[in-house]
Write an enzyme that holds these catalytic residues in place. Structure first.
Site, PDB file in Angstrom:
ATOM      1  N   PHE A 297       5.860  -3.497  11.814  1.00  0.00           N
ATOM      2  CA  PHE A 297       6.731  -4.235  10.967  1.00  0.00           C
ATOM      3  C   PHE A 297       8.019  -3.265  10.154  1.00  0.00           C
ATOM      4  O   PHE A 297       8.323  -3.880   9.084  1.00  0.00           O
ATOM      5  CB  PHE A 297       5.964  -5.051   9.682  1.00  0.00           C
ATOM      6  N   CYS A 298       8.303  -2.117  10.899  1.00  0.00           N
ATOM      7  CA  CYS A 298       9.462  -1.677  10.073  1.00  0.00           C
ATOM      8  C   CYS A 298       9.142  -1.025   8.595  1.00  0.00           C
ATOM      9  O   CYS A 298       9.763  -0.924   7.705  1.00  0.00           O
ATOM     10  CB  CYS A 298      10.982  -2.053  10.211  1.00  0.00           C
ATOM     11  N   ALA A 299       7.569  -0.841   8.669  1.00  0.00           N
ATOM     12  CA  ALA A 299       7.055  -0.281   7.345  1.00  0.00           C
ATOM     13  C   ALA A 299       6.084   0.627   7.759  1.00  0.00           C
ATOM     14  O   ALA A 299       4.918   0.556   7.444  1.00  0.00           O
ATOM     15  CB  ALA A 299       6.659  -1.317   6.372  1.00  0.00           C
TER      16      ALA A 299
END
Ligand SMILES: Cc1ncc(COP(=O)(O)O)c(C=O)c1O
Length: 418
Positions: A367-369
């Protein structure tokens, strides 16, 4: 590769509910946190303006004047929706990533940025070298304490109080957990620091008012707020923005260009950072959604979303192999986002099966985290005592147009996985 064509989009619903969302029959979108479906208000605003399609800030014709007016009205409406103060700038960008990169470029020399490792990459990567990344806290109160300690340390012995910017999310895109923005803003203020809130995930679910929260800057994405792709906003204090080099040098960003190389006077105000022809339709669509949300019963929307969230989390808890990801305690306030893993199952394969066999769209991955997701996966393994958790997770996110039936369909599909 076989390409499956989706059925044609349904005709526009007769009902004029501006917050009804468009969609395709048979497809259940549980991936609002990535990009939310388009609200009728946005679609109508675009359809109404299309015949008038003409230049913005660049023409004397009636069409052009109307487009310019529509663009500036959109700026006003978006500013009003987020509580902009009289001396704030509302700058249209492409999205939240663009907005935070713009702010990063506008920081006065020597600014230290303080973030947490729980941020989306958009709020981790734009910041300059020398930024401070605090560990993911275990509770909202822990976040406030950690920030207080970090700012105390930064200010210790710093005679002239160089600029400090605190950069935090309003709600996590991985867990949906809300961050204590008002308390963090108060803490920043006590140490004479500024604060920017990444409201990409908070704004679609809750009213956000920069004046009431006393935050300096806010970043949002239109495509997560039920408007089409391509428009976002950076809103906030004018001084740094007016003093910074233009984000995009070019037409529209100047007030005078002389004949000599480099003889240029840059505009002040939003135009300074909006070089090139702007995204009129994106801005107008976003403003239309903001207006529609302002007229909606936000308490009722919140109650409905919390009902879906409770059903979803209870349903997941009842599945023997599901383990939820979380940063704070299980009862921390959340927006309509839940990430989880199924022990012994590959998340990408599960997502593909849900899409292919059940018409359910959700997200899998980190999740781009990445720093946060990896940490939460390790925590989930420790909490559940399972050693067969996959290395990536699944994320369900709901919002306008989501129903209990959608959640139940997902839970039934998870229970029936091959
Ligand atoms: C919390 C958060 N911040 C920033 C972003 C970046 O948004 P965009 O891709 O619209 O720039 C996202 C996108 O998922 C997000 O969830």
């Amino acid at each position: 590769m076989t390409v499956t064509l989706l059925p044609p989009a349904p005709p526009a619903p007769a009902a004029a509910d501006p917050l009804a969302v468009l969609g395709v029959p048979g497809q259940i979108n549980l991936d609002h946190a990535a990009s939310a479906p388009c609200a009728r208000a946005a679609a109508d605003a675009v359809a109404e303006l299309l015949p008038w399609y003409a230049s913005v800030h660049r023409g004397a014709g009636a069409l052009s004047r109307r487009c310019t007016l529509a663009y500036e009205r959109a700026r006003q409406a978006v500013g009003d929706a987020f509580g902009a103060r009289a001396d704030d700038h509302v700058i249209f960008t492409r999205n939240t990533t663009d907005a935070l990169n713009l702010l990063a470029r506008a920081l006065p020399t020597g600014t230290t940025v303080v973030t947490f490792a729980g941020e989306h990459h958009a709020n981790l990567l734009p910041w300059p070298r020398g930024s401070v990344r605090l560990p993911v806290p275990e509770s909202p109160a822990g976040a406030v304490r950690a920030l207080d300690a970090a700012l105390t340390e930064l200010r210790r012995g710093a005679g002239s109080a160089p600029p400090v910017l605190v950069a935090v999310t309003g709600a996590s895109n991985v867990t949906g957990e809300r961050w204590p923005v008002a308390e963090l803003a108060r803490t920043a203020r006590r140490h004479a620091a500024r604060i920017v809130v990444d409201a990409a995930q908070l704004a679609p679910h809750a009213p956000v008012d920069v004046a009431a929260l006393d935050v300096d800057y806010l970043a949002v994405s239109g495509h997560k707020l039920y408007a089409p792709f391509g428009a976002g906003v950076l809103l906030g204090r004018a001084d740094w923005l007016d003093a910074a080099p233009p984000y995009l040098a070019g037409g529209g960003a100047t007030s005078h260009v002389g004949s000599a190389t480099h003889e240029v006077r840059w505009a002040t105000g939003p135009a300074r950072h909006e070089g090139g022809t702007p995204n009129l339709l994106g801005a107008v669509a976003l403003a239309a959604v903001c207006d529609a949300l302002a007229g909606a019963d936000r308490a009722a929307l919140h109650a409905h979303e919390q009902l879906l969230l409770a059903r979803l989390r209870d349903g997941l808890a009842a599945l023997p192999d599901a383990v939820e990801l979380r940063t704070f305690g299980p009862d921390a306030p959340r927006v309509g986002i839940v990430s989880f893993v199924l022990a012994g199952r590959d998340s990408a394969e599960v997502a593909a099966e849900l899409a292919g066999e059940h018409g359910i769209g959700l997200r899998d991955g980190l999740f781009c985290a990445h720093p946060l997701a990896r940490r939460l996966l390790a925590e989930a393994a420790a909490r559940s005592g399972r050693d067969d958790l996959p290395p990536t997770a699944l994320r369900v996110s709901v919002g306008l147009g989501s129903t209990l039936a959608h959640v139940d369909r997902l839970l039934a599909a998870l229970a029936a996985l091959r």
